[in-house]
Scaffold this active site. Structure first.
Site, PDB file in Angstrom:
ATOM      1  N   PRO A  52       0.825  -1.218   0.000  1.00 24.40           N
ATOM      2  CA  PRO A  52       0.000   0.000   0.000  1.00 24.40           C
ATOM      3  C   PRO A  52       0.860   1.270   0.000  1.00 24.40           C
ATOM      4  CG  PRO A  52      -0.828  -1.584   1.602  1.00 24.40           C
ATOM      5  CD  PRO A  52       0.519  -2.087   1.150  1.00 24.40           C
ATOM      6  N   TYR A  53       1.945   1.249   0.763  1.00 25.90           N
ATOM      7  CA  TYR A  53       2.865   2.393   0.791  1.00 25.90           C
ATOM      8  C   TYR A  53       3.431   2.662  -0.609  1.00 25.90           C
ATOM      9  CZ  TYR A  53       7.281   4.863   1.567  1.00 25.90           C
ATOM     10  OH  TYR A  53       8.323   5.744   1.492  1.00 25.90           O
ATOM     11  N   TYR A  54       3.904   1.606  -1.260  1.00 28.40           N
ATOM     12  CA  TYR A  54       4.469   1.784  -2.600  1.00 28.40           C
ATOM     13  C   TYR A  54       3.424   2.248  -3.608  1.00 28.40           C
ATOM     14  CZ  TYR A  54       9.245   0.438  -1.792  1.00 28.40           C
ATOM     15  OH  TYR A  54      10.547   0.454  -1.382  1.00 28.40           O
TER      16      TYR A  54
END
Lengths: 214, 214
Positions: free
Chosen positions: A128-130
């Site tokens: 999700p961060y990426y």
């Protein structure tokens, strides 16, 4: 340049604010999320703007007035959920971009993450961060701003060496936060980094030279 | 047209697959996430492709081969976290867009959410969902695909009336899923909806007519 550091209270942000404050070339305004975070900067005689990235574009724009460059190095913190990943790393970044456009700030440096531009290389445990970083970067590339997207490798707290490798595609690596901050400052006025996106890790070329041959 | 329904197992998806199967004009392929979901469609003599939106663009493209239109109406389900909101509603949608480009499918209909294009009107309790839809829609608008973005209001299970209001900016409203599905089908070949994005609620104009005067 007159630089707004968005995410000034973060680890890279703090280093960056200190370096900019001490520089002859630039002035700095620290943008922090909460009033409690502002005091430390005021004590250092650094100008501060308090604005949360979940507020409106107008509020964020207000904090940016008077600057002619923005560095976005904000995060949602370690203890928040994926809702904040989306709302800070992606929507907060894009609202900051829109604020820049609104106020007429052309220079925009985004601190992203190594290989964020290659979905197949996103870190399995941080998808999700990426994804949030990927789309924030994509949105920035589609603007008229004079952007630079810096995608550092794993961040280290050890002192910097001033020696880096910067290229459009580096599969993995690490780099001290201090060298990331130095690279950001060098990018501010290095025209060869305008409209460029690159991975950044520790290496064997001085920062200034590495950015000239990107 | 030969239509791939992405999210065929969803509530709008099921209605849409049924209508397309019964139509004279179109054929349908149902894309579902899991093999367990496929059987019900096979029993209905509907062609099925099993592919998860967390797989690669290549896998998603494989499922799309043979079609010349895609309807994206997939969700991450009610019981999943915000990580999936980001990875399905945003990244899954964009991977499907990239799959369409890869396979050479030009027609793409996105089922979004009412007022997703206006950050200030996002539903307070569903900000991550709206953010994901917003950026998926933005990414689609920036492609070369012949897109239509349909942003329905609150979805109702009651039977449709065939009467709608469709416009670029409707603040709120509701609509039966059946009317959403009918509107999607009408959009497939209604050239007036190409490269258009609109809010959709129940109204007093027949679907066919409403889409002609968008």
């Amino acid at each position: 340049m007159d630089v707004l550091v968005v995410g000034a209270n973060g680890q890279v942000g703090k280093l960056l604010v200190n370096m900019l404050r001490d520089s002859q070339e630039h002035t700095v305004k620290a943008r922090v999320r909460k009033e409690e975070q502002a005091e430390a900067f005021r004590k250092m005689e650094v100008e501060v703007a308090v604005a949360c990235l979940e507020q409106s574009v107008e509020d964020i724009a207000q904090a940016a007035r008077g600057c002619n460059a923005i560095v976005f190095t904000a995060g949602s913190g370690r203890s928040t959920g994926y809702d904040k990943t989306l709302l800070i790393y992606l929507d907060g970044a894009v609202k900051t971009i829109e604020a820049a456009e609104k106020v007429g700030i052309k220079r925009f440096i985004m601190v992203s993450a190594i290989q964020a531009h290659r979905r197949e290389n996103w870190h399995e445990k941080m998808l999700p961060y990426y994804a949030a970083k990927y789309y924030a970067d994509k949105m920035l590339e589609q603007t008229e701003l004079t952007y630079t997207i810096i995608r550092p490798g794993g961040l280290l707290s050890e002192p910097g060496t001033g020696m880096i490798t910067a290229a459009s595609d580096i599969r993995s690596g690490k780099i001290p936060r201090e060298d990331v901050a130095r690279t950001i400052i060098q990018c501010l006025t290095e025209e060869n980094t305008y409209y460029q996106s690159f991975d950044l890790v520790s290496g064997d070329v001085p920062i200034e030279k590495a950015l000239k041959v990107l």
